[in-house]
Motif scaffolding. Sequence first.
Motif, PDB file in Angstrom:
ATOM      1  N   GLY A  12       0.801  -1.215   0.000  1.00 25.59           N
ATOM      2  CA  GLY A  12       0.000   0.000   0.000  1.00 25.59           C
ATOM      3  C   GLY A  12       0.837   1.268   0.000  1.00 25.59           C
ATOM      4  N   THR A  87     -10.231  -2.286   1.064  1.00 24.55           N
ATOM      5  CA  THR A  87     -10.452  -1.195   0.120  1.00 24.55           C
ATOM      6  C   THR A  87     -11.913  -0.755   0.178  1.00 24.55           C
ATOM      7  OG1 THR A  87      -8.767  -2.103  -1.332  1.00 24.55           O
ATOM      8  CG2 THR A  87     -10.285  -0.516  -2.303  1.00 24.55           C
ATOM      9  N   TYR A 198      -1.249   3.609  -5.333  1.00 25.98           N
ATOM     10  CA  TYR A 198      -1.326   4.782  -4.474  1.00 25.98           C
ATOM     11  C   TYR A 198      -2.740   4.929  -3.947  1.00 25.98           C
ATOM     12  CZ  TYR A 198      -1.977   6.330  -9.323  1.00 25.98           C
ATOM     13  OH  TYR A 198      -2.327   6.403 -10.641  1.00 25.98           O
ATOM     14  N   SER A 199      -2.910   5.868  -3.016  1.00 27.39           N
ATOM     15  CA  SER A 199      -4.185   5.980  -2.319  1.00 27.39           C
ATOM     16  C   SER A 199      -5.235   6.678  -3.164  1.00 27.39           C
ATOM     17  CB  SER A 199      -3.998   6.760  -1.015  1.00 27.39           C
ATOM     18  OG  SER A 199      -3.835   8.131  -1.283  1.00 27.39           O
TER      19      SER A 199
END
Length: 342
Positions: A12, A87, A198-199
Amino acid sequence: MKELVLVTGGSGFIASHIILQLLEQGYAVRTTVRSMAKSQRIVTSMQANGITNIEDLSFIKADLQHPEQWPAAMVGVSYVMHVASPTPKLNFKDESEMINPAVNGVLMVLKAARDANVKRVVLTSAYGAICAGHPNQQTPYTEADWSDLSAKNIHPYQKSKTLAEQAAWNFIKTEGQGLSLAAVNPVGVMGPVLSSVYSHSNVQVEQLLNGQVKAVPQVKSGYVDVRDVASLHLLAMTAPQADGERFLATTGETLSMLEVADVLRDAFPQYASRLPQKTIPNSVIKLAATFKPDLRMLATLVGKYADTSNEKAKKLLGWQQRSAADSIIATGQSMIDLGIIK
């Protein structure tokens, strides 16, 4: 012997920066992955960012759906950075699909850490466990605030983050048997991406620079650099005064999405023509959310107060942070360097 730190969900965005800083500071790191196929990508990103002592990094397969995998992950571990999280589902039939995995996953890791006599767990929680459901907020949010789960407009993702963190604190109180816990609650996380993973906060920068957004909703947010989120985790891991505390990771600045676009326009003039200069009325977003599930969380945020305070982390831990603009620019530059922006 170097102290061993377990980082959950090592592929993550936040976890990768925590691993990088732990290795730089001389720790041995074991990280969990749901598939061992992800391990080489993590190794490659560490090497690309100056890590030569890859022998201090190891991998173990462990999934938050499988409690039997976690005791082995904890063997010999001094500290745990519990970063892994389900998620967020934008399309879901029932809120339990988001809430149950989040709560059960936290409890799974805490039980295994307790049984392995780990010194401290640092939980990556979220601003969503602080800010949701407060319609008349007029002073900056702090660690003393909790999202109001009785509010009608609270999104299941924010509810899942709140219930997961509350479950963690309750576990420490009732079943922890001396296990130490600290929590870090980041606002929108920006900063350099180390790979194509990526976030969801970074996705807005990608979409803006790629010209996919013609107008933006009137949403304000706090921002923080992923490198500073990682450093706050490391401070919370070892500082005696962090035991039993939660820390809001924020620069203390609040930017609208249009201001984010303006930061990118100034920093990357070659993409200026792609960046939006108009906003979408709140009523349009709320109406669209009634038939587009992926807009429901956004609809709860439009027009809302979003100021935050970082005084606790600064005073208690001596934490320092980059500006929001520097973090946003670093996100864009890293995406340009990696060829994510065309």
